[in-house]
Design an enzyme around this catalytic site. Structure first.
Site, PDB file in Angstrom:
ATOM      1  N   TYR A 121      28.975  83.923 -97.058  1.00 55.17           N
ATOM      2  CA  TYR A 121      28.061  83.534 -95.981  1.00 55.17           C
ATOM      3  C   TYR A 121      28.527  82.242 -95.296  1.00 55.17           C
ATOM      4  O   TYR A 121      28.583  82.163 -94.063  1.00 55.17           O
ATOM      5  CB  TYR A 121      26.649  83.354 -96.534  1.00 55.17           C
ATOM      6  CG  TYR A 121      25.710  82.688 -95.548  1.00 55.17           C
ATOM      7  CD1 TYR A 121      25.244  83.377 -94.428  1.00 55.17           C
ATOM      8  CD2 TYR A 121      25.310  81.362 -95.723  1.00 55.17           C
ATOM      9  CE1 TYR A 121      24.409  82.762 -93.507  1.00 55.17           C
ATOM     10  CE2 TYR A 121      24.475  80.741 -94.816  1.00 55.17           C
ATOM     11  CZ  TYR A 121      24.019  81.441 -93.702  1.00 55.17           C
ATOM     12  OH  TYR A 121      23.205  80.833 -92.795  1.00 55.17           O
ATOM     13  N   TYR A 122      28.899  81.247 -96.078  1.00 57.09           N
ATOM     14  CA  TYR A 122      29.241  79.948 -95.501  1.00 57.09           C
ATOM     15  C   TYR A 122      30.623  79.928 -94.841  1.00 57.09           C
ATOM     16  O   TYR A 122      30.980  78.947 -94.191  1.00 57.09           O
ATOM     17  CB  TYR A 122      29.130  78.846 -96.548  1.00 57.09           C
ATOM     18  CG  TYR A 122      27.724  78.315 -96.652  1.00 57.09           C
ATOM     19  CD1 TYR A 122      27.135  77.659 -95.571  1.00 57.09           C
ATOM     20  CD2 TYR A 122      26.973  78.495 -97.801  1.00 57.09           C
ATOM     21  CE1 TYR A 122      25.842  77.185 -95.636  1.00 57.09           C
ATOM     22  CE2 TYR A 122      25.659  78.032 -97.886  1.00 57.09           C
ATOM     23  CZ  TYR A 122      25.111  77.376 -96.799  1.00 57.09           C
ATOM     24  OH  TYR A 122      23.818  76.920 -96.855  1.00 57.09           O
TER      25      TYR A 122
END
Length: 385
Positions: A121-122
């Site tokens: 996600y990051y």
């Protein structure tokens, strides 16, 4: 990394990581998917690149005849197609999200490293917008390839806590649930007699502060919490621990007397629809020690010991009572869920629920109540043996 280029040792300058048969299934799917995308891009006058996944829509439990305690699933799924540029902007965005996640998985497998869903996600939060986007597609990809999530080289960020694993004053502190992977070994567990899985972190912290994992009456044990609904890392750790020590150590569950508490218990015992591939982490032998209707009734004090059910609570309870996930192929309730059904029905009839904290607010403390109930259960197990 070029997904269509043959991978060799020179890519990293070291020997290639070991790739399992399950890993290879994932690699083959990703390479075929991206090869098809490239062919469509090169097509004239215009191709239509597509990524095809399968999503679980329903499950029906059944028992493997060779292993009665191992629950398996008849899975119903549907095909989901994501095209680019897509009929809508949303479809194009989803195509891009899935493509990016597949690329991250491919790199992880080829590099022989494990990444977390949070890591993925990051790496592009602007694209994914929220963590749930990554979570959903990771589950779909695992199901499409018919593998466990660990075979994607992806794990959830651990959230579970434990206390009591080490019989040592300095090290016997609250710790994050460790990842159970290749090379993991348990410490000496000969001193352990029980494992208590607690729904809420606040209850867990209260017991740890009282050093309940070193209880002098029932002997030392292990306290565990996943801070609500269990994550896969916590379930996998518990399953590995019980496999390592069975039958000498028994697992117990302490949940609130409400629909969520019972759903959480069911999740530990038999998993959930979206994680049907992870049946190897189920803990059907976990005993439910409470909280139950009889405990709430005993405490009494009118309505002060309980609260009314919300509309959401009632909806969850009714959904569980009618769910096919709770019954085997013959329609019979799964072992251990009969009592859960009875408790849910009592909640609905009384329109009440209660939290574990009421035990500390009554005459007996939570610690005293637990000791009595665990002592009875452990004594019963010794008599059976």
């Amino acid at each position: 990394m070029d997904l269509c280029r043959p991978y060799n040792d020179a890519t990293l300058g070291t020997s290639a990581p070991q790739i399992t048969a399950a890993n290879q299934k994932v690699v083959d799917y990703i390479e075929n998917t991206f090869s098809n995308i490239l062919r469509e891009i090169e097509a004239r006058p215009c191709g239509k690149p597509v990524i095809i996944l399968k999503r679980i829509v329903a499950v029906r439990p059944y028992y493997d005849e060779a292993d009665f305690m191992r629950l398996k699933w008849h899975i119903e799924d549907r095909e989901v197609q994501y095209r680019f540029p897509g009929r809508t902007e949303d479809e194009a965005w989803r195509f891009t999200c899935v493509g990016r996640i597949l690329s991250e998985i491919y790199t992880a497998i080829k590099d022989g490293v494990t990444v977390t869903k949070r890591d993925i996600y990051y790496r592009d939060p602007t694209l994914f917008k929220q963590q749930e986007t990554v979570d959903r597609y990771i589950d779909d990809i695992a199901h499409t390839c018919q593998v466990a999530r660990s075979d994607l080289k992806v794990t959830g960020s651990p959230k579970g806590l434990l206390a009591g694993l080490f019989n040592n004053d300095r090290r016997d502190q609250t710790a994050i649930i460790p990842a159970v992977d290749i090379g993991f070994t348990f410490p000496d567990l000969s001193h352990q007699r029980w494992v208590l899985v607690v729904e809420k972190e606040a209850t867990f912290n209260s017991l740890v502060e009282r050093q309940y994992q070193r209880n002098h009456t029932i002997g030392p044990g292990l306290l565990v919490t996943a801070k609500g609904y269990p994550d896969l890392a916590t379930r996998r750790f518990l399953r590995a621990l019980l496999n390592h020590v069975e039958p000498s150590v028994k697992a117990f569950g302490l949940m609130d007397w409400d629909p969520d508490g019972i759903q959480i218990l069911k999740c530990y015992r038999y998993g959930s629809k979206k994680m049907a591939q992870e049946h190897g982490c189920n803990i059907p032998e976990m005993k439910w020690i409470g909280l139950k209707a009889e405990d709430v009734t005993r405490i009494g004090q009118g309505d002060n010991a309980s609260m009314p059910l919300s509309m959401r609570d009632r909806a969850i309870a009714l959904s569980m009572l009618t769910s096919e996930e709770w019954r085997d192929g013959s329609g019979a309730l799964l072992p251990g869920l009969e009592e859960c059904t009875t408790e849910l029905q009592q909640m609905l009839i009384l329109n009440r629920k209660a939290e574990t904290q009421i035990l500390d607010e009554s005459g007996d403390s939570l610690e005293e109540w637990l000791t009595v109930h665990l002592a009875d259960e452990l004594q019963e197990d010794r008599m059976m043996w």
